[in-house]
Enzyme design. Structure first.
Site, PDB file in Angstrom:
ATOM      1  N   SER A 186       1.394  -0.969  -0.060  1.00 56.16           N
ATOM      2  CA  SER A 186      -0.187   0.036   0.563  1.00 56.16           C
ATOM      3  C   SER A 186       1.136   1.528  -0.188  1.00 56.16           C
ATOM      4  O   SER A 186       2.314   1.511   0.071  1.00 56.16           O
ATOM      5  CB  SER A 186      -0.540  -0.257   1.209  1.00 56.16           C
ATOM      6  OG  SER A 186      -0.439   0.467   3.022  1.00 56.16           O
ATOM      7  N   LYS A 187      -0.213   2.902   0.311  1.00 59.03           N
ATOM      8  CA  LYS A 187       0.996   3.203   0.063  1.00 59.03           C
ATOM      9  C   LYS A 187       1.782   3.406   1.082  1.00 59.03           C
ATOM     10  O   LYS A 187       3.038   3.865   1.122  1.00 59.03           O
ATOM     11  CB  LYS A 187       0.558   4.902  -0.089  1.00 59.03           C
ATOM     12  CG  LYS A 187      -0.956   5.570  -1.413  1.00 59.03           C
ATOM     13  CD  LYS A 187      -0.743   6.718  -1.422  1.00 59.03           C
ATOM     14  CE  LYS A 187      -1.189   7.191  -2.526  1.00 59.03           C
ATOM     15  NZ  LYS A 187      -1.739   7.943  -2.847  1.00 59.03           N
ATOM     16  N   ARG A 188       1.702   3.397   2.150  1.00 61.04           N
ATOM     17  CA  ARG A 188       2.405   2.970   3.944  1.00 61.04           C
ATOM     18  C   ARG A 188       3.574   2.275   3.273  1.00 61.04           C
ATOM     19  O   ARG A 188       5.101   3.192   3.681  1.00 61.04           O
ATOM     20  CB  ARG A 188       1.071   2.199   4.449  1.00 61.04           C
ATOM     21  CG  ARG A 188       1.711   2.509   5.909  1.00 61.04           C
ATOM     22  CD  ARG A 188       0.709   1.679   6.376  1.00 61.04           C
ATOM     23  NE  ARG A 188       0.511   0.538   6.438  1.00 61.04           N
ATOM     24  CZ  ARG A 188       0.970  -1.102   6.392  1.00 61.04           C
ATOM     25  NH1 ARG A 188       2.510  -0.480   7.287  1.00 61.04           N
ATOM     26  NH2 ARG A 188       0.804  -2.280   5.504  1.00 61.04           N
TER      27      ARG A 188
ATOM     28  N   GLY B 114       5.441   3.686   0.376  1.00 65.99           N
ATOM     29  CA  GLY B 114       6.131   3.943  -0.220  1.00 65.99           C
ATOM     30  C   GLY B 114       5.765   4.251  -2.267  1.00 65.99           C
ATOM     31  O   GLY B 114       6.059   4.267  -2.796  1.00 65.99           O
TER      32      GLY B 114
END
Ligand code: GLU
Length: 464
Positions: free
Chosen positions: A239-241, A243
Protein backbone atom coordinates in the site's frame (compact mmCIF):
# COMPACT_ATOMS: atom_id res chain seq x y z
CA UNK A 1 -0.02 -17.56 -32.12
CA UNK A 2 0.45 -16.53 -28.48
CA UNK A 3 -1.90 -13.71 -27.51
CA UNK A 4 -2.10 -12.14 -24.10
CA UNK A 5 -3.94 -9.14 -22.81
CA UNK A 6 -3.96 -6.60 -20.03
CA UNK A 7 -7.47 -5.77 -18.90
CA UNK A 8 -7.48 -2.91 -16.40
CA UNK A 9 -10.59 -1.41 -14.92
CA UNK A 10 -10.49 2.38 -15.21
CA UNK A 11 -11.12 2.99 -11.52
CA UNK A 12 -7.99 5.04 -10.83
CA UNK A 13 -4.30 5.25 -11.55
CA UNK A 14 -2.20 2.31 -12.70
CA UNK A 15 -0.44 0.94 -9.63
CA UNK A 16 2.60 -1.31 -9.30
CA UNK A 17 0.52 -4.49 -9.10
CA UNK A 18 -1.33 -3.77 -12.34
CA UNK A 19 1.81 -2.53 -14.05
CA UNK A 20 3.62 -5.76 -13.18
CA UNK A 21 0.70 -7.82 -14.55
CA UNK A 22 0.87 -5.80 -17.78
CA UNK A 23 4.65 -6.24 -17.96
CA UNK A 24 4.54 -10.02 -17.48
CA UNK A 25 1.75 -10.41 -20.06
CA UNK A 26 3.73 -8.26 -22.47
CA UNK A 27 7.00 -10.12 -21.91
CA UNK A 28 5.32 -13.51 -22.24
CA UNK A 29 3.70 -12.60 -25.56
CA UNK A 30 6.74 -10.86 -27.01
CA UNK A 31 9.07 -13.70 -25.96
CA UNK A 32 7.37 -15.89 -28.52
CA UNK A 33 6.68 -13.20 -31.09
CA UNK A 34 3.03 -13.01 -30.10
CA UNK A 35 0.57 -10.19 -29.53
CA UNK A 36 -0.13 -8.22 -26.41
CA UNK A 37 -3.54 -6.56 -26.38
CA UNK A 38 -5.24 -3.98 -24.21
CA UNK A 39 -8.83 -4.14 -23.06
CA UNK A 40 -10.57 -1.59 -20.91
CA UNK A 41 -12.99 -3.24 -18.46
CA UNK A 42 -15.33 -0.38 -17.72
CA UNK A 43 -18.53 -2.24 -16.92
CA UNK A 44 -18.62 -1.25 -13.27
CA UNK A 45 -20.18 2.16 -13.70
CA UNK A 46 -20.10 2.96 -9.98
CA UNK A 47 -16.33 2.66 -9.81
CA UNK A 48 -15.64 4.26 -13.20
CA UNK A 49 -13.31 7.28 -12.99
CA UNK A 50 -13.31 9.83 -15.80
CA UNK A 51 -9.89 10.11 -17.44
CA UNK A 52 -8.52 6.94 -15.82
CA UNK A 53 -8.34 5.06 -19.15
CA UNK A 54 -6.19 7.79 -20.67
CA UNK A 55 -3.90 7.87 -17.65
CA UNK A 56 -3.49 4.09 -17.63
CA UNK A 57 -2.51 4.19 -21.30
CA UNK A 58 -0.11 7.06 -20.63
CA UNK A 59 1.52 5.05 -17.83
CA UNK A 60 1.89 1.98 -20.06
CA UNK A 61 3.38 4.05 -22.87
CA UNK A 62 5.84 5.70 -20.51
CA UNK A 63 7.09 2.29 -19.40
CA UNK A 64 7.34 1.13 -23.02
CA UNK A 65 4.68 -1.58 -22.53
CA UNK A 66 2.80 -0.73 -25.66
CA UNK A 67 -0.10 -2.93 -26.73
CA UNK A 68 -0.46 -4.08 -30.31
CA UNK A 69 -3.95 -2.58 -30.36
CA UNK A 70 -2.90 0.60 -28.52
CA UNK A 71 -4.52 2.79 -31.17
CA UNK A 72 -7.85 1.05 -30.64
CA UNK A 73 -8.08 -0.92 -27.40
CA UNK A 74 -11.18 -3.01 -26.81
CA UNK A 75 -13.64 -1.06 -24.67
CA UNK A 76 -16.25 -3.19 -22.94
CA UNK A 77 -18.88 -0.50 -22.56
CA UNK A 78 -19.07 -0.36 -26.37
CA UNK A 79 -19.99 -4.03 -26.51
CA UNK A 80 -23.07 -4.27 -24.28
CA UNK A 81 -25.28 -5.85 -26.94
CA UNK A 82 -22.85 -8.75 -27.33
CA UNK A 83 -22.90 -9.54 -23.62
CA UNK A 84 -26.67 -9.10 -23.34
CA UNK A 85 -27.30 -11.44 -26.26
CA UNK A 86 -24.97 -14.08 -24.81
CA UNK A 87 -26.60 -13.85 -21.36
CA UNK A 88 -30.08 -14.20 -22.84
CA UNK A 89 -29.00 -17.15 -24.93
CA UNK A 90 -27.75 -18.85 -21.77
CA UNK A 91 -31.17 -18.20 -20.17
CA UNK A 92 -32.91 -19.77 -23.19
CA UNK A 93 -30.65 -22.77 -22.88
CA UNK A 94 -31.43 -22.99 -19.15
CA UNK A 95 -27.76 -22.52 -18.30
CA UNK A 96 -28.56 -19.22 -16.65
CA UNK A 97 -31.68 -17.78 -15.08
CA UNK A 98 -33.47 -14.56 -14.32
CA UNK A 99 -33.29 -13.58 -10.65
CA UNK A 100 -35.66 -10.99 -9.23
CA UNK A 101 -34.50 -11.04 -5.62
CA UNK A 102 -34.18 -7.51 -4.29
CA UNK A 103 -30.96 -6.08 -2.90
CA UNK A 104 -32.55 -5.90 0.57
CA UNK A 105 -33.63 -9.52 0.42
CA UNK A 106 -30.16 -10.63 -0.59
CA UNK A 107 -28.56 -8.56 2.14
CA UNK A 108 -30.82 -10.07 4.83
CA UNK A 109 -29.97 -13.53 3.54
CA UNK A 110 -26.25 -12.73 3.62
CA UNK A 111 -26.37 -11.38 7.15
CA UNK A 112 -28.17 -14.42 8.50
CA UNK A 113 -25.66 -16.74 6.82
CA UNK A 114 -22.79 -14.82 8.35
CA UNK A 115 -24.51 -14.99 11.75
CA UNK A 116 -24.88 -18.73 11.39
CA UNK A 117 -21.18 -18.99 10.59
CA UNK A 118 -21.81 -20.07 6.99
CA UNK A 119 -19.97 -18.66 3.99
CA UNK A 120 -22.35 -16.22 2.27
CA UNK A 121 -23.85 -17.69 -0.89
CA UNK A 122 -26.97 -16.97 -2.91
CA UNK A 123 -29.72 -19.37 -1.79
CA UNK A 124 -30.74 -20.20 -5.34
CA UNK A 125 -34.29 -19.06 -4.72
CA UNK A 126 -34.93 -18.07 -8.36
CA UNK A 127 -32.84 -20.87 -9.86
CA UNK A 128 -35.75 -23.12 -10.83
CA UNK A 129 -38.58 -20.58 -10.91
CA UNK A 130 -38.15 -19.83 -14.58
CA UNK A 131 -38.86 -16.08 -14.43
CA UNK A 132 -39.18 -14.57 -17.87
CA UNK A 133 -37.27 -11.50 -19.00
CA UNK A 134 -39.71 -8.66 -18.39
CA UNK A 135 -39.95 -5.03 -17.39
CA UNK A 136 -39.22 -5.69 -13.77
CA UNK A 137 -35.81 -5.20 -12.29
CA UNK A 138 -33.83 -8.39 -12.65
CA UNK A 139 -30.35 -9.80 -12.97
CA UNK A 140 -29.16 -12.89 -14.81
CA UNK A 141 -27.26 -15.52 -12.87
CA UNK A 142 -25.31 -18.47 -14.22
CA UNK A 143 -26.28 -21.92 -13.00
CA UNK A 144 -23.20 -23.35 -11.36
CA UNK A 145 -23.01 -27.13 -11.11
CA UNK A 146 -24.24 -28.32 -7.72
CA UNK A 147 -21.52 -30.87 -7.17
CA UNK A 148 -18.22 -32.09 -8.50
CA UNK A 149 -14.72 -30.71 -8.68
CA UNK A 150 -13.67 -27.93 -11.04
CA UNK A 151 -10.04 -28.32 -12.04
CA UNK A 152 -7.75 -25.60 -13.24
CA UNK A 153 -4.29 -26.12 -14.58
CA UNK A 154 -2.51 -22.93 -13.65
CA UNK A 155 0.76 -22.27 -15.46
CA UNK A 156 2.38 -20.99 -12.29
CA UNK A 157 0.60 -22.96 -9.59
CA UNK A 158 -0.05 -26.29 -11.26
CA UNK A 159 -3.33 -28.11 -10.56
CA UNK A 160 -5.83 -26.19 -8.48
CA UNK A 161 -9.18 -27.73 -7.57
CA UNK A 162 -12.41 -26.11 -6.51
CA UNK A 163 -15.47 -27.69 -4.96
CA UNK A 164 -18.36 -26.77 -7.28
CA UNK A 165 -20.92 -26.93 -4.48
CA UNK A 166 -19.25 -23.98 -2.77
CA UNK A 167 -19.51 -21.73 -5.82
CA UNK A 168 -22.14 -19.03 -6.04
CA UNK A 169 -24.59 -18.70 -8.90
CA UNK A 170 -22.66 -15.70 -10.14
CA UNK A 171 -24.53 -12.70 -11.55
CA UNK A 172 -23.47 -12.36 -15.18
CA UNK A 173 -25.77 -9.53 -16.27
CA UNK A 174 -26.69 -6.72 -13.88
CA UNK A 175 -29.98 -4.88 -13.59
CA UNK A 176 -28.49 -1.88 -15.42
CA UNK A 177 -27.95 -4.07 -18.49
CA UNK A 178 -24.17 -4.13 -17.99
CA UNK A 179 -22.42 -7.48 -17.77
CA UNK A 180 -20.34 -8.35 -14.73
CA UNK A 181 -16.63 -8.73 -15.13
CA UNK A 182 -16.99 -12.52 -15.29
CA UNK A 183 -19.21 -12.72 -18.35
CA UNK A 184 -17.56 -9.86 -20.20
CA UNK A 185 -14.01 -11.09 -19.66
CA UNK A 186 -14.86 -14.64 -20.78
CA UNK A 187 -16.57 -13.44 -23.95
CA UNK A 188 -13.82 -10.99 -24.74
CA UNK A 189 -10.92 -13.33 -24.05
CA UNK A 190 -12.60 -15.76 -26.45
CA UNK A 191 -13.27 -13.17 -29.13
CA UNK A 192 -9.79 -11.69 -28.86
CA UNK A 193 -8.42 -15.23 -29.16
CA UNK A 194 -6.38 -14.87 -26.00
CA UNK A 195 -4.23 -17.95 -25.53
CA UNK A 196 -2.96 -17.23 -22.01
CA UNK A 197 -4.67 -15.14 -19.39
CA UNK A 198 -2.03 -13.74 -17.07
CA UNK A 199 -3.53 -11.87 -14.14
CA UNK A 200 -3.23 -11.38 -10.42
CA UNK A 201 -3.87 -14.04 -7.83
CA UNK A 202 -6.99 -12.26 -6.60
CA UNK A 203 -8.83 -13.64 -9.64
CA UNK A 204 -7.92 -17.28 -9.04
CA UNK A 205 -11.08 -17.86 -6.99
CA UNK A 206 -13.21 -16.56 -9.89
CA UNK A 207 -11.59 -18.86 -12.41
CA UNK A 208 -13.86 -21.89 -11.73
CA UNK A 209 -16.82 -19.68 -12.71
CA UNK A 210 -15.01 -18.70 -15.86
CA UNK A 211 -14.22 -22.33 -16.71
CA UNK A 212 -17.92 -23.18 -16.38
CA UNK A 213 -18.89 -20.17 -18.51
CA UNK A 214 -16.53 -21.34 -21.27
CA UNK A 215 -18.16 -24.75 -21.10
CA UNK A 216 -21.67 -23.28 -21.23
CA UNK A 217 -20.77 -21.14 -24.22
CA UNK A 218 -19.15 -24.11 -25.96
CA UNK A 219 -15.72 -22.51 -26.13
CA UNK A 220 -12.27 -23.76 -25.31
CA UNK A 221 -10.88 -21.92 -22.28
CA UNK A 222 -7.50 -20.19 -22.55
CA UNK A 223 -4.65 -21.20 -20.26
CA UNK A 224 -4.36 -19.32 -16.98
CA UNK A 225 -1.44 -17.99 -15.00
CA UNK A 226 -2.15 -16.25 -11.71
CA UNK A 227 0.62 -14.00 -10.42
CA UNK A 228 1.30 -13.94 -6.71
CA UNK A 229 0.66 -10.90 -4.64
CA UNK A 230 3.15 -8.14 -4.08
CA UNK A 231 3.70 -7.47 -0.38
CA UNK A 232 5.51 -4.74 1.52
CA UNK A 233 8.72 -5.58 3.44
CA UNK A 234 6.53 -6.14 6.53
CA UNK A 235 4.62 -8.81 4.55
CA UNK A 236 1.40 -6.80 4.64
CA UNK A 237 -0.49 -6.11 1.43
CA UNK A 238 1.36 -3.47 -0.59
CA UNK A 239 0.00 0.00 0.00
CA UNK A 240 0.94 3.68 0.01
CA UNK A 241 2.41 3.13 3.45
CA UNK A 242 5.25 1.18 1.85
CA UNK A 243 6.09 4.08 -0.44
CA UNK A 244 4.38 2.32 -3.32
CA UNK A 245 2.44 4.66 -5.47
CA UNK A 246 1.10 4.84 -8.97
CA UNK A 247 3.27 4.60 -12.06
CA UNK A 248 2.63 8.28 -12.80
CA UNK A 249 3.80 9.20 -9.30
CA UNK A 250 7.03 7.35 -9.88
CA UNK A 251 7.44 9.27 -13.09
CA UNK A 252 6.81 12.55 -11.29
CA UNK A 253 9.25 11.65 -8.56
CA UNK A 254 11.96 11.24 -11.16
CA UNK A 255 12.25 7.50 -11.57
CA UNK A 256 13.35 6.27 -14.96
CA UNK A 257 11.02 3.90 -16.80
CA UNK A 258 13.90 1.50 -17.50
CA UNK A 259 14.63 1.25 -13.78
CA UNK A 260 10.98 0.74 -12.84
CA UNK A 261 10.52 -1.96 -15.50
CA UNK A 262 13.70 -3.76 -14.43
CA UNK A 263 12.64 -3.58 -10.79
CA UNK A 264 9.10 -4.82 -11.52
CA UNK A 265 10.36 -7.73 -13.61
CA UNK A 266 12.16 -9.04 -10.54
CA UNK A 267 8.97 -8.85 -8.47
CA UNK A 268 8.21 -12.52 -8.92
CA UNK A 269 10.34 -13.44 -11.91
CA UNK A 270 13.73 -14.92 -11.38
CA UNK A 271 16.46 -15.17 -14.02
CA UNK A 272 17.88 -18.24 -12.17
CA UNK A 273 21.29 -16.66 -11.81
CA UNK A 274 22.59 -13.60 -10.06
CA UNK A 275 22.10 -11.08 -12.82
CA UNK A 276 20.11 -8.02 -11.82
CA UNK A 277 20.20 -5.59 -14.69
CA UNK A 278 17.97 -6.20 -17.69
CA UNK A 279 16.91 -3.90 -20.46
CA UNK A 280 13.39 -4.58 -21.71
CA UNK A 281 14.73 -6.36 -24.83
CA UNK A 282 16.70 -8.72 -22.60
CA UNK A 283 13.65 -9.34 -20.45
CA UNK A 284 11.69 -10.30 -23.56
CA UNK A 285 14.40 -12.74 -24.50
CA UNK A 286 14.70 -14.31 -21.07
CA UNK A 287 11.18 -14.28 -19.67
CA UNK A 288 9.56 -17.62 -18.94
CA UNK A 289 6.51 -18.32 -16.82
CA UNK A 290 8.32 -21.35 -15.36
CA UNK A 291 10.63 -18.88 -13.66
CA UNK A 292 7.82 -16.95 -12.00
CA UNK A 293 7.57 -17.65 -8.28
CA UNK A 294 4.51 -19.07 -6.61
CA UNK A 295 5.26 -17.21 -3.42
CA UNK A 296 4.54 -13.54 -2.87
CA UNK A 297 6.99 -10.93 -4.09
CA UNK A 298 8.33 -8.36 -1.66
CA UNK A 299 8.37 -4.74 -2.73
CA UNK A 300 11.49 -3.00 -1.52
CA UNK A 301 11.73 0.70 -2.31
CA UNK A 302 15.45 0.69 -1.48
CA UNK A 303 15.99 -1.78 -4.29
CA UNK A 304 14.06 0.44 -6.68
CA UNK A 305 16.18 3.38 -5.57
CA UNK A 306 19.30 1.34 -6.18
CA UNK A 307 18.16 0.46 -9.70
CA UNK A 308 17.22 4.04 -10.41
CA UNK A 309 20.56 5.37 -9.20
CA UNK A 310 22.40 2.85 -11.40
CA UNK A 311 20.29 3.69 -14.46
CA UNK A 312 20.75 7.41 -13.81
CA UNK A 313 24.48 6.86 -13.78
CA UNK A 314 24.69 4.72 -16.88
CA UNK A 315 22.09 6.34 -19.07
CA UNK A 316 22.80 9.16 -21.41
CA UNK A 317 20.29 11.47 -19.84
CA UNK A 318 17.50 12.81 -21.88
CA UNK A 319 17.59 16.56 -21.46
CA UNK A 320 13.84 16.66 -22.07
CA UNK A 321 13.33 14.49 -18.98
CA UNK A 322 15.33 16.92 -16.92
CA UNK A 323 13.36 19.87 -18.20
CA UNK A 324 10.36 18.39 -16.41
CA UNK A 325 12.28 18.93 -13.20
CA UNK A 326 13.09 22.56 -13.90
CA UNK A 327 16.52 22.05 -15.42
CA UNK A 328 17.30 23.91 -18.61
CA UNK A 329 20.63 24.54 -20.35
CA UNK A 330 22.74 21.99 -18.59
CA UNK A 331 26.45 22.64 -18.93
CA UNK A 332 28.74 19.77 -19.82
CA UNK A 333 30.21 19.96 -16.31
CA UNK A 334 26.76 19.63 -14.78
CA UNK A 335 26.00 16.64 -16.99
CA UNK A 336 29.29 15.12 -15.97
CA UNK A 337 28.43 15.63 -12.30
CA UNK A 338 25.08 13.91 -12.80
CA UNK A 339 26.65 10.96 -14.53
CA UNK A 340 29.04 10.46 -11.62
CA UNK A 341 26.10 8.97 -9.75
CA UNK A 342 24.90 9.30 -6.22
CA UNK A 343 21.50 10.58 -7.30
CA UNK A 344 18.44 8.49 -6.60
CA UNK A 345 15.97 10.23 -8.86
CA UNK A 346 15.72 12.81 -11.62
CA UNK A 347 13.91 14.99 -9.13
CA UNK A 348 16.92 14.72 -6.85
CA UNK A 349 19.17 15.66 -9.76
CA UNK A 350 16.97 18.65 -10.56
CA UNK A 351 16.90 19.88 -6.99
CA UNK A 352 20.62 19.44 -6.55
CA UNK A 353 21.69 21.20 -9.72
CA UNK A 354 19.27 24.05 -9.08
CA UNK A 355 20.60 24.49 -5.57
CA UNK A 356 24.17 24.30 -6.83
CA UNK A 357 23.46 27.13 -9.22
CA UNK A 358 22.48 29.40 -6.33
CA UNK A 359 25.17 31.05 -4.25
CA UNK A 360 25.60 28.97 -1.14
CA UNK A 361 24.93 30.19 2.38
CA UNK A 362 27.09 28.62 5.06
CA UNK A 363 28.84 29.24 8.31
CA UNK A 364 32.42 30.37 7.56
CA UNK A 365 33.72 28.01 10.24
CA UNK A 366 32.68 25.14 7.99
CA UNK A 367 35.52 26.14 5.67
CA UNK A 368 38.12 24.99 8.16
CA UNK A 369 38.85 21.28 8.08
CA UNK A 370 38.84 19.72 11.54
CA UNK A 371 42.60 19.09 11.48
CA UNK A 372 43.41 22.45 9.91
CA UNK A 373 43.27 26.08 10.98
CA UNK A 374 42.27 29.48 9.69
CA UNK A 375 45.74 30.43 8.46
CA UNK A 376 46.27 27.30 6.41
CA UNK A 377 42.75 27.44 5.05
CA UNK A 378 43.15 31.02 3.95
CA UNK A 379 46.45 30.23 2.34
CA UNK A 380 44.94 27.25 0.50
CA UNK A 381 42.02 29.29 -0.78
CA UNK A 382 44.09 32.26 -1.89
CA UNK A 383 46.51 30.05 -3.80
CA UNK A 384 43.66 28.00 -5.27
CA UNK A 385 41.94 31.13 -6.46
CA UNK A 386 44.94 32.42 -8.34
CA UNK A 387 45.85 29.02 -9.75
CA UNK A 388 42.37 28.44 -11.05
CA UNK A 389 42.18 31.94 -12.45
CA UNK A 390 45.23 31.33 -14.58
CA UNK A 391 44.32 27.76 -15.45
CA UNK A 392 43.80 27.58 -19.18
CA UNK A 393 42.55 24.05 -19.25
CA UNK A 394 39.41 23.45 -17.25
CA UNK A 395 39.55 19.66 -17.39
CA UNK A 396 39.23 17.00 -14.75
CA UNK A 397 42.83 15.90 -15.06
CA UNK A 398 44.20 19.41 -14.94
CA UNK A 399 42.08 20.53 -12.00
CA UNK A 400 43.03 17.41 -10.05
CA UNK A 401 46.71 18.09 -10.72
CA UNK A 402 46.36 21.73 -9.73
CA UNK A 403 44.85 20.83 -6.35
CA UNK A 404 47.52 18.22 -5.74
CA UNK A 405 50.30 20.63 -6.58
CA UNK A 406 48.87 23.22 -4.17
CA UNK A 407 49.14 20.59 -1.43
CA UNK A 408 52.64 19.50 -2.38
CA UNK A 409 54.21 22.87 -3.03
CA UNK A 410 52.92 24.67 0.03
CA UNK A 411 53.49 22.24 2.82
CA UNK A 412 49.72 21.70 3.21
CA UNK A 413 47.66 18.53 3.60
CA UNK A 414 44.81 17.29 1.39
CA UNK A 415 42.40 18.32 4.15
CA UNK A 416 43.83 21.85 4.23
CA UNK A 417 43.08 22.29 0.52
CA UNK A 418 40.39 19.97 -0.82
CA UNK A 419 38.01 20.57 2.09
CA UNK A 420 37.78 24.39 1.96
CA UNK A 421 37.65 24.47 -1.83
CA UNK A 422 34.77 22.00 -1.73
CA UNK A 423 32.91 23.95 0.97
CA UNK A 424 33.53 27.24 -0.80
CA UNK A 425 31.91 25.82 -3.93
CA UNK A 426 29.02 23.91 -2.38
CA UNK A 427 28.47 25.49 1.02
CA UNK A 428 27.81 22.02 2.35
CA UNK A 429 29.50 19.61 4.69
CA UNK A 430 28.88 16.77 2.28
CA UNK A 431 29.00 17.23 -1.45
CA UNK A 432 30.65 15.91 -4.59
CA UNK A 433 34.42 16.31 -4.84
CA UNK A 434 35.97 19.74 -5.48
CA UNK A 435 36.93 18.74 -9.01
CA UNK A 436 33.38 17.66 -9.84
CA UNK A 437 32.08 20.93 -8.43
CA UNK A 438 34.66 23.00 -10.31
CA UNK A 439 33.65 21.31 -13.55
CA UNK A 440 29.94 21.74 -12.88
CA UNK A 441 30.23 25.41 -11.89
CA UNK A 442 32.77 26.51 -14.45
CA UNK A 443 35.71 28.87 -14.06
CA UNK A 444 33.88 32.11 -13.43
CA UNK A 445 31.39 30.93 -10.83
CA UNK A 446 34.02 28.85 -9.07
CA UNK A 447 36.35 31.84 -8.86
CA UNK A 448 33.63 34.04 -7.38
CA UNK A 449 32.69 31.46 -4.78
CA UNK A 450 36.28 30.97 -3.67
CA UNK A 451 36.69 34.71 -3.43
CA UNK A 452 33.58 34.94 -1.31
CA UNK A 453 34.95 32.21 0.96
CA UNK A 454 38.22 34.12 1.39
CA UNK A 455 36.26 37.22 2.34
CA UNK A 456 34.15 35.30 4.83
CA UNK A 457 37.24 33.82 6.45
CA UNK A 458 39.00 37.19 6.65
CA UNK A 459 35.99 38.66 8.38
CA UNK A 460 35.97 35.87 10.90
CA UNK A 461 37.09 36.97 14.37
CA UNK A 462 40.47 35.51 15.09
CA UNK A 463 40.09 31.94 16.16
CA UNK A 464 43.66 30.75 15.98
N1 GLU B 1 -10.46 -5.82 -14.79
C1 GLU B 1 -9.73 -6.77 -13.97
C2 GLU B 1 -8.77 -6.00 -13.09
O1 GLU B 1 -8.67 -4.81 -13.24
C3 GLU B 1 -8.98 -7.72 -14.85
C4 GLU B 1 -8.89 -9.11 -14.35
C5 GLU B 1 -8.38 -10.03 -15.45
O2 GLU B 1 -7.27 -9.79 -15.91
O3 GLU B 1 -9.08 -10.96 -15.82
O4 GLU B 1 -8.10 -6.53 -12.26
Amino acid sequence: MIKTRFAPSPTGELHIGGARTALFSYLFAKHSGGEFLLRIEDTDRERFVEGATERIIESLNWMGIVADNADKPMIQSERLKIYQTAAKKLVDEKKAYVCTCSKEELETERQSQIKAGQPPKYSGKCRDVNHQINDQSYVIRMKMPESGIIKIHDLIRGEVEFDASLQDDQIILKSDGYPTYHLASVIDDHQMEISQVIRSEEWLSSTPKHIILYEMLGWKAPEFAHLSMILGPDHAKLSKRHGATSVIDYKNQGYLPEALVNFMALLGWNPKDDREFFAIAELIQEFKLENVNKSAAIFDILKLNHFNAEYLKSKKLDLKDLENFGLKDLSSGELELISRGGFKTLKGVGEYILSLRKNPEYDPLLLIFKKSNKGKTLKALVISKSKFQTSNKWSEENLEKTLESIVAENNLTNGDVFWPVRVALSGAEKSPSPVELLLALGKEKSGKRIEKAIEKLRNLESID
